[in-house]
Scaffold this motif. Sequence first.
Motif, PDB file in Angstrom:
ATOM      1  N   SER A   7      59.654  32.923 118.895  1.00 48.98           N
ATOM      2  CA  SER A   7      60.058  33.805 119.997  1.00 48.98           C
ATOM      3  C   SER A   7      58.991  33.722 121.072  1.00 48.98           C
ATOM      4  CB  SER A   7      60.185  35.259 119.527  1.00 48.98           C
ATOM      5  OG  SER A   7      58.920  35.819 119.280  1.00 48.98           O
ATOM      6  N   ASP A   8      59.297  34.274 122.211  1.00 49.93           N
ATOM      7  CA  ASP A   8      58.301  34.487 123.267  1.00 49.93           C
ATOM      8  C   ASP A   8      57.595  33.206 123.703  1.00 49.93           C
ATOM      9  OD1 ASP A   8      58.322  37.590 123.444  1.00 49.93           O
ATOM     10  OD2 ASP A   8      58.233  37.123 121.296  1.00 49.93           O
ATOM     11  N   LEU A   9      58.386  32.130 123.844  1.00 57.38           N
ATOM     12  CA  LEU A   9      57.817  30.898 124.398  1.00 57.38           C
ATOM     13  C   LEU A   9      57.620  31.038 125.903  1.00 57.38           C
ATOM     14  CD1 LEU A   9      59.574  30.062 121.754  1.00 57.38           C
ATOM     15  CD2 LEU A   9      59.242  27.764 122.624  1.00 57.38           C
ATOM     16  N   GLY A  40      64.387  35.510 121.132  1.00 59.63           N
ATOM     17  CA  GLY A  40      64.303  36.052 122.481  1.00 59.63           C
ATOM     18  C   GLY A  40      63.062  35.662 123.261  1.00 59.63           C
ATOM     19  N   ASP A  41      63.168  35.842 124.573  1.00 61.51           N
ATOM     20  CA  ASP A  41      62.140  35.419 125.525  1.00 61.51           C
ATOM     21  C   ASP A  41      61.784  33.951 125.322  1.00 61.51           C
ATOM     22  OD1 ASP A  41      62.329  37.882 126.643  1.00 61.51           O
ATOM     23  OD2 ASP A  41      60.276  38.519 126.257  1.00 61.51           O
ATOM     24  N   LEU A  42      62.836  33.178 125.096  1.00 61.66           N
ATOM     25  CA  LEU A  42      62.700  31.724 125.113  1.00 61.66           C
ATOM     26  C   LEU A  42      62.276  31.271 126.511  1.00 61.66           C
ATOM     27  CD1 LEU A  42      63.262  28.861 123.971  1.00 61.66           C
ATOM     28  CD2 LEU A  42      65.670  29.204 124.591  1.00 61.66           C
ATOM     29  N   GLY A  78      66.127  38.038 124.629  1.00 61.87           N
ATOM     30  CA  GLY A  78      64.951  38.854 124.893  1.00 61.87           C
ATOM     31  C   GLY A  78      65.147  39.634 126.171  1.00 61.87           C
ATOM     32  N   ASN A  79      64.092  40.330 126.579  1.00 64.12           N
ATOM     33  CA  ASN A  79      64.205  41.113 127.811  1.00 64.12           C
ATOM     34  C   ASN A  79      64.046  40.236 129.046  1.00 64.12           C
ATOM     35  OD1 ASN A  79      61.491  41.155 126.522  1.00 64.12           O
ATOM     36  ND2 ASN A  79      60.870  41.926 128.524  1.00 64.12           N
ATOM     37  N   ARG A  80      63.618  38.977 128.878  1.00 64.75           N
ATOM     38  CA  ARG A  80      63.495  38.073 130.019  1.00 64.75           C
ATOM     39  C   ARG A  80      64.731  37.207 130.219  1.00 64.75           C
ATOM     40  NH1 ARG A  80      58.644  37.416 132.410  1.00 64.75           N
ATOM     41  NH2 ARG A  80      57.083  38.874 131.639  1.00 64.75           N
ATOM     42  N   MET A 113      65.387  40.971 115.262  1.00 65.69           N
ATOM     43  CA  MET A 113      65.494  41.648 116.561  1.00 65.69           C
ATOM     44  C   MET A 113      64.549  40.948 117.537  1.00 65.69           C
ATOM     45  SD  MET A 113      65.095  45.583 115.129  1.00 65.69           S
ATOM     46  CE  MET A 113      66.029  46.480 116.359  1.00 65.69           C
ATOM     47  N   HIS A 114      64.802  41.150 118.839  1.00 59.68           N
ATOM     48  CA  HIS A 114      63.761  40.712 119.769  1.00 59.68           C
ATOM     49  C   HIS A 114      62.553  41.637 119.625  1.00 59.68           C
ATOM     50  CE1 HIS A 114      61.543  39.113 123.014  1.00 59.68           C
ATOM     51  NE2 HIS A 114      61.629  40.210 123.741  1.00 59.68           N
ATOM     52  N   GLY A 115      62.823  42.939 119.581  1.00 59.21           N
ATOM     53  CA  GLY A 115      61.740  43.910 119.388  1.00 59.21           C
ATOM     54  C   GLY A 115      61.634  44.922 120.506  1.00 59.21           C
ATOM     55  N   GLY A 195      59.831  39.694 117.713  1.00 60.54           N
ATOM     56  CA  GLY A 195      58.793  39.222 118.625  1.00 60.54           C
ATOM     57  C   GLY A 195      58.489  40.308 119.644  1.00 60.54           C
ATOM     58  N   HIS A 196      58.404  39.887 120.888  1.00 63.08           N
ATOM     59  CA  HIS A 196      58.301  40.755 122.066  1.00 63.08           C
ATOM     60  C   HIS A 196      56.927  41.328 122.323  1.00 63.08           C
ATOM     61  CE1 HIS A 196      59.412  43.387 125.325  1.00 63.08           C
ATOM     62  NE2 HIS A 196      59.008  44.454 124.643  1.00 63.08           N
ATOM     63  N   THR A 197      56.252  41.859 121.309  1.00 67.75           N
ATOM     64  CA  THR A 197      54.986  42.548 121.573  1.00 67.75           C
ATOM     65  C   THR A 197      53.808  41.586 121.712  1.00 67.75           C
ATOM     66  OG1 THR A 197      54.521  42.839 119.216  1.00 67.75           O
ATOM     67  CG2 THR A 197      55.744  44.604 120.322  1.00 67.75           C
TER      68      THR A 197
HETATM   69 MN    MN Z   1      60.069  40.363 125.330  1.00 64.91          MN
END
Ligand code: MN
Length: 229
Positions: A7-9, A40-42, A78-80, A113-115, A195-197
């Motif tokens: 996640s979060d790349l 998420g946040d790929l 993700g949120n992005r 989850m993304h988180g 991920g996310h955090t």
């Molecule tokens: Mn995120």
Amino acid sequence: MATLFISDLHLDAARPHILDAFDRFILDEAVHADALYILGDLFEAWIGDDSADPAGQRFLAGLQPLREAGRPCFFLHGNRDFLLGAGYARRAGLTLLADPAVVQIGGERTLLMHGDTLCTDDHAYQAFRTQSRAPAWQRAFLARPRDEREAFARQARAESRRYTTDASHSALMDVNDDAVRAALRAHGCLRLIHGHTHRPASHRFELDGRPAQRIVLGDWYEQESWLSL
Ligand code: MN
């Protein structure tokens, strides 16, 4: 064989070393795994599947070996990159998952989850999330000209940078413990991966008298990071 999670790349043409690291990860690791889950946040930002963002093109090419090897690749938003749509997913060969998703990994019900939904102390973010996940908001946003959407994304990123570098927000931006427990209970799981955090760790704790685990994936800013189960 293994199941891999990343996640979060935050893939972005401005960070070519991460694009290169991702290509290597696919060739060296992911093609040998049973499945790859991207939580998420790929992408650093996603303004719609009509985006001219070269990172989106690079990802399509980078994932080609996985498609050729016939390995499944799952993605949750993700949120992005919550606007990544079915059209791009089809081109990439990604299977879209809802957030949260429950999957069986090695015989264990595992919550993915993304988180961001766990960060319930961050009321300002949760308000934006509720607004921006509404279908009407998304339809209206995607109908705007591409340059307007790009300007919106630039502004959102600048605000996010200001917000996340403010130390007083640090506690707000981690998950809420009660939200973690509630999510696990609601889905009958004792293992959560998210991920996310950007705070990679494996947290072990007791949930209603039983051993539970929360695995947090790392971001890719400084190095590649993945979980293998
Ligand atoms: Mn995120």
